[in-house]
Write a protein that holds these residues in place. Structure first.
Motif, PDB file in Angstrom:
ATOM      1  N   MET A   1     -65.587   5.430 -38.052  1.00 16.06           N
ATOM      2  CA  MET A   1     -65.892   4.098 -37.524  1.00 16.06           C
ATOM      3  C   MET A   1     -67.128   3.510 -38.201  1.00 16.06           C
ATOM      4  N   GLN A   2     -68.129   4.336 -38.412  1.00 16.42           N
ATOM      5  CA  GLN A   2     -69.339   3.870 -39.082  1.00 16.42           C
ATOM      6  C   GLN A   2     -69.038   3.452 -40.527  1.00 16.42           C
ATOM      7  N   GLN A   3     -68.214   4.222 -41.210  1.00 14.35           N
ATOM      8  CA  GLN A   3     -67.826   3.870 -42.580  1.00 14.35           C
ATOM      9  C   GLN A   3     -67.034   2.561 -42.595  1.00 14.35           C
TER      10      GLN A   3
ATOM     11  N   ILE B   1     -67.272   0.163 -40.425  1.00 15.47           N
ATOM     12  CA  ILE B   1     -68.223  -0.914 -40.131  1.00 15.47           C
ATOM     13  C   ILE B   1     -69.033  -1.261 -41.382  1.00 15.47           C
ATOM     14  N   LYS B   2     -69.458  -0.244 -42.126  1.00 16.34           N
ATOM     15  CA  LYS B   2     -70.206  -0.492 -43.359  1.00 16.34           C
ATOM     16  C   LYS B   2     -69.349  -1.224 -44.389  1.00 16.34           C
ATOM     17  N   SER B   3     -68.107  -0.772 -44.554  1.00 13.73           N
ATOM     18  CA  SER B   3     -67.237  -1.437 -45.525  1.00 13.73           C
ATOM     19  C   SER B   3     -66.918  -2.863 -45.061  1.00 13.73           C
ATOM     20  N   HIS B   4     -66.774  -3.053 -43.774  1.00 13.54           N
ATOM     21  CA  HIS B   4     -66.544  -4.381 -43.213  1.00 13.54           C
ATOM     22  C   HIS B   4     -67.744  -5.297 -43.507  1.00 13.54           C
ATOM     23  N   ASP B   5     -68.955  -4.784 -43.308  1.00 13.31           N
ATOM     24  CA  ASP B   5     -70.164  -5.565 -43.592  1.00 13.31           C
ATOM     25  C   ASP B   5     -70.262  -5.921 -45.072  1.00 13.31           C
ATOM     26  N   LYS B   6     -69.904  -4.954 -45.934  1.00 10.51           N
ATOM     27  CA  LYS B   6     -69.936  -5.236 -47.375  1.00 10.51           C
ATOM     28  C   LYS B   6     -68.920  -6.319 -47.749  1.00 10.51           C
ATOM     29  N   LEU B   7     -67.733  -6.253 -47.176  1.00  9.69           N
ATOM     30  CA  LEU B   7     -66.712  -7.271 -47.437  1.00  9.69           C
ATOM     31  C   LEU B   7     -67.157  -8.644 -46.945  1.00  9.69           C
ATOM     32  N   LEU B   8     -67.787  -8.692 -45.771  1.00  7.17           N
ATOM     33  CA  LEU B   8     -68.302  -9.956 -45.248  1.00  7.17           C
ATOM     34  C   LEU B   8     -69.389 -10.523 -46.159  1.00  7.17           C
ATOM     35  N   GLU B   9     -70.252  -9.643 -46.644  1.00  5.18           N
ATOM     36  CA  GLU B   9     -71.319 -10.085 -47.547  1.00  5.18           C
ATOM     37  C   GLU B   9     -70.730 -10.643 -48.853  1.00  5.18           C
TER      38      GLU B   9
END
Length: 188
Positions: free
Chosen positions: A15-17, A19-27
């Protein structure tokens, strides 16, 4: 289902990974959007510039790849975008529309470039510039401070130049379009 601590920990890590990949995609998406916005010209300013240069509605619609309704909405939003680009009095507006109508009603090239018609257009432009000159002289005779006079004179002089070049461009473009239409009719 039997959950042990290892399974729960593994789910948490996944889940943490995510969330991190989701944040990178949003950025990345935000960067792409910001980059795209930097490369897009504002539509209203673009339409305004094209109108100022005397292009017709059809030409502007073709260049900007907008619909006729979108063009009408842009022009309706701001009164200064309505043709002619320059400020004309009611009398000048009526004369301007008559001159444009004369261009549109010409049946032959001779009618289009007749010296008498050219003279009418030149006299009209001179009349508009004469009005600007009287405004300019009014500034000189006012009791304002010298700096204010200088600024007003510069603005008035700039407006007169814009008016002159805009009217010449508008008449020239209308004549060019009509000449092309006349030549197309002759070639048929």
């Amino acid at each position: 289902m039997d959950f042990n601590d290892n399974t729960i920990n593994q789910y948490l890590k996944e889940m943490q990974q995510l969330i991190k990949s989701h944040d990178k995609l949003l950025e990345k998406m935000n960067c792409t959007i910001n980059e795209r916005n930097k490369n897009i010209l504002p539509l209203q300013r673009t339409v305004g510039r094209l109108i100022q240069h005397g292009l017709s509605k059809e030409e502007i619609v073709e260049i900007t790849d907008i619909t006729s309704d979108q063009y009408d909405n842009q022009v309706a939003l701001e009164k200064r975008l309505q043709l002619p680009y320059v400020y004309l009095t009611e009398e000048e507006t009526a004369e301007y529309e008559q001159l444009i109508q004369d261009i549109h009603q010409a049946k032959a090239i001779d009618e289009l470039i007749a010296p008498s018609k050219e003279e009418e257009r030149i006299v009209f432009i001179q009349k508009v510039l004469q009005r600007y000159l009287s405004d300019y002289i009014g500034i000189l005779e006012s009791d304002e401070d010298k700096y204010g006079k200088f600024v007003d004179k510069a603005v008035s002089n700039s407006k007169a130049k814009e008016v002159s070049s805009s009217l010449v461009r508008i008449f020239g473009n209308e004549i060019k379009r009509k000449r092309e239409a006349v030549l197309l009719n002759i070639s048929k």
